[in-house]
Design a protein around this motif. Sequence first.
Motif, mmCIF file in Angstrom:
data_model
loop_
_atom_site.group_PDB
_atom_site.id
_atom_site.type_symbol
_atom_site.label_atom_id
_atom_site.label_comp_id
_atom_site.label_asym_id
_atom_site.label_seq_id
_atom_site.Cartn_x
_atom_site.Cartn_y
_atom_site.Cartn_z
ATOM 1 N N ARG A 3 0.826 -1.204 0.000
ATOM 2 C CA ARG A 3 0.000 0.000 0.000
ATOM 3 C C ARG A 3 0.859 1.252 0.000
ATOM 4 O O ARG A 3 0.567 2.217 -0.703
ATOM 5 N N ARG A 61 2.284 1.817 -3.483
ATOM 6 C CA ARG A 61 1.343 1.833 -4.603
ATOM 7 C C ARG A 61 1.153 3.255 -5.123
ATOM 8 O O ARG A 61 1.024 4.202 -4.342
ATOM 9 N N GLY A 97 -4.942 -2.699 0.612
ATOM 10 C CA GLY A 97 -4.220 -3.612 -0.254
ATOM 11 C C GLY A 97 -4.245 -5.049 0.208
ATOM 12 O O GLY A 97 -3.380 -5.848 -0.160
#
Length: 232
Positions: free
Chosen positions: A127, A130, A192
Motif C-alpha cells: 500500500r 502503490r 491492499g
Amino acid sequence: MTGSTGTSPARRVLVVEDERTIAEAVAARLRAEGFEVALAADGPGAVEAARRIRPDAVVLDVMLPGFDGLEVCRRIQAERPVPVLMLTARDDETDLLVGLAVGADDYLTKPFSMRELTARVHALLRRASRVPAPEPDLLRLGDLEINVAERRVHRAGREAHLTPTEFDLLVHLAARPRTVLPRERLLADVWGWADASGTRTVDSHIKGLRRKLGADLIRTVHGVGYALEVAR
C-alpha cells in the motif's frame, strides 16, 4: 519466499518488542521473507532506531518500558510518516482506536500467527509503494471539503486532522458518494489486503472518521459496509 529479488535493496522493518522470545521469532520470520530487520526493546530505543535506520515499516508492541508504543508511534510519525503495525495483548477497542489515532495503520492482537503478521507487513508495504489512482485535487460534498493535493480536510469550515489511513479511506468513500462499499472492497482498495480477515480494522478507522468529522457523515449498512452521506 516473498522478499527482495535481483539487485533491489531489501526493505527494512523495525521490530519493537520487549519480550525477547517474541522479538526474535518475529525477526527470524521476517528475515526469512527477505526483509532486513532491526530490533528495539523499549520506547526511547525504538524512536532512536527509527531515526537512525529509517525503516520502511515498523512492527510495534503497545506495552513497552520507557514509554509505551502509542507514544513511540506518535513520535516517529511526527518525524517521518512510516507504515506501523501495532501489536496488543488486549483486544481493547479503546486502545485500538488510540493506536489508530496516533498514526498506526493496522493492528494484531496477541497471540497471532507469524503467517498473519508477515501477510500484514507485506500488505502495508504494498500500500505504501502503490501509485494512487488519480483523484480530483479538490472534493466538495455538502459542507465537507477535501483537498487531495494538500491532504487537508475541512467540515463546516473547521479543519479535521486525520491520520494518513483515515484520509485515504475518506477520499475513497468521497469519490463514490452514497455508494455502499463493502468492507472487503475497502480492505482491498485502501489497505491492499487480498483477504477479508481485517474487517475490524475498517470499522475502527470509520469510528475515527466519525469522531473527527461527525457521526452523520458515514452510513453503516449492516452486514455489508459503509457509504458517505452528504446533503443534497
